[in-house]
Write a protein that holds these residues in place. Sequence first.
Motif, PDB file in Angstrom:
ATOM      1  N   TRP A 103      13.632  12.306  29.979  1.00  0.00           N
ATOM      2  CA  TRP A 103      12.818  13.404  29.461  1.00  0.00           C
ATOM      3  C   TRP A 103      11.551  13.577  30.293  1.00  0.00           C
ATOM      4  N   THR A 104      11.015  12.468  30.792  1.00  0.00           N
ATOM      5  CA  THR A 104       9.832  12.558  31.652  1.00  0.00           C
ATOM      6  C   THR A 104      10.172  13.301  32.941  1.00  0.00           C
ATOM      7  N   ILE A 105      11.320  12.950  33.529  1.00  0.00           N
ATOM      8  CA  ILE A 105      11.779  13.652  34.736  1.00  0.00           C
ATOM      9  C   ILE A 105      12.007  15.131  34.418  1.00  0.00           C
ATOM     10  N   ALA A 226      -0.590  28.982  31.430  1.00  0.00           N
ATOM     11  CA  ALA A 226      -1.465  27.820  31.223  1.00  0.00           C
ATOM     12  C   ALA A 226      -1.123  27.133  29.907  1.00  0.00           C
ATOM     13  N   ASP A 227      -0.869  27.926  28.865  1.00  0.00           N
ATOM     14  CA  ASP A 227      -0.483  27.357  27.569  1.00  0.00           C
ATOM     15  C   ASP A 227       0.846  26.617  27.688  1.00  0.00           C
ATOM     16  N   PHE A 228       1.773  27.229  28.403  1.00  0.00           N
ATOM     17  CA  PHE A 228       3.096  26.611  28.597  1.00  0.00           C
ATOM     18  C   PHE A 228       2.956  25.272  29.314  1.00  0.00           C
ATOM     19  N   GLU A 233       2.414  19.194  29.653  1.00  0.00           N
ATOM     20  CA  GLU A 233       1.573  18.036  29.980  1.00  0.00           C
ATOM     21  C   GLU A 233       1.402  17.134  28.760  1.00  0.00           C
ATOM     22  N   THR A 234       1.268  17.749  27.586  1.00  0.00           N
ATOM     23  CA  THR A 234       1.160  16.968  26.349  1.00  0.00           C
ATOM     24  C   THR A 234       2.444  16.187  26.100  1.00  0.00           C
ATOM     25  N   LEU A 235       3.577  16.853  26.295  1.00  0.00           N
ATOM     26  CA  LEU A 235       4.866  16.178  26.135  1.00  0.00           C
ATOM     27  C   LEU A 235       5.007  15.042  27.147  1.00  0.00           C
ATOM     28  N   MET A 236       4.548  15.288  28.364  1.00  0.00           N
ATOM     29  CA  MET A 236       4.616  14.268  29.408  1.00  0.00           C
ATOM     30  C   MET A 236       3.825  13.027  28.999  1.00  0.00           C
ATOM     31  N   ALA A 237       2.609  13.239  28.509  1.00  0.00           N
ATOM     32  CA  ALA A 237       1.764  12.114  28.106  1.00  0.00           C
ATOM     33  C   ALA A 237       2.403  11.336  26.962  1.00  0.00           C
ATOM     34  N   ALA A 238       2.964  12.057  25.994  1.00  0.00           N
ATOM     35  CA  ALA A 238       3.603  11.396  24.851  1.00  0.00           C
ATOM     36  C   ALA A 238       4.812  10.587  25.300  1.00  0.00           C
ATOM     37  N   ARG A 239       5.586  11.135  26.229  1.00  0.00           N
ATOM     38  CA  ARG A 239       6.782  10.431  26.697  1.00  0.00           C
ATOM     39  C   ARG A 239       6.418   9.215  27.538  1.00  0.00           C
TER      40      ARG A 239
END
Length: 254
Positions: A103-105, A226-228, A233-239
């Motif tokens: 998911w990170t990739i 930018a919102d997208f 980026e938020t998902l990336m940090a969580a993962r």
Amino acid sequence: SDNPPQVERLKEAESLIRDWIANVIEPGMALRSRANFGAVPLEEIDSYVSAQAGKQYFDAFRALLAEFSGIEAKLIVERQAAAKAAEAAIADALATMNDTQNWTIHTYKVIATANDIIAAAVDMETGMRGYLLAGQDAFLEPYNAGGTRFGELVAGLSETVSDNPAQVALLGEVQATIDGWRQNVTEPMIALRREIGDAATMDDMADLVGEGRGKTYFDAFRQVMADFQAEEETLMAARREANEAISSQTRTML
């Protein structure tokens, strides 16, 4: 040594053997030695053997070892079960880690494609501006190519993030914004520039450009993108955080 009760059982077994030697074997050997020299009759040895003085020691010894072995057998079963449970937990953790890494990739690719979408829109804007200034069709090549690529990228990315309805909705808004920009700004400007051709006056074109209608669409486009990207980026940090937590848990298991 990691199991004090079992250590005590072994010590007790050792003590039984010492008592057996001291109270049965050594007296029996002494009696036999005396019999060899005729000090005692052989019948006394027969009586000593028949008395089975060592049986109580050996019965206790065997019972103690049976108890010891039974406990070890039970521990083996428990440890095997624990090992299987640990293996299953590690396998689950590794599978989750692999899934999180995938998911990170996935998120990296989504962000990269989002940047490509922005680049395609910029190509369109650059081509349109070049054409308005020069009036030559060659300047429309990046505009047309950018438009084609833009549509393909948005469609592809919408499929990629189909698991996230909110992001799909943002991409729909992105497409609608650029469609509005083209319909209400770029296409009318290009059409007007064609009408003007090489004419000396470009007052109408200057008036249209001066209205700045394209800026409104492009500002909206950039904000939605930018919102997208912020959501990705938020998902990336969580993962990443989840992956680090699972890695730490797996190291603890190992």
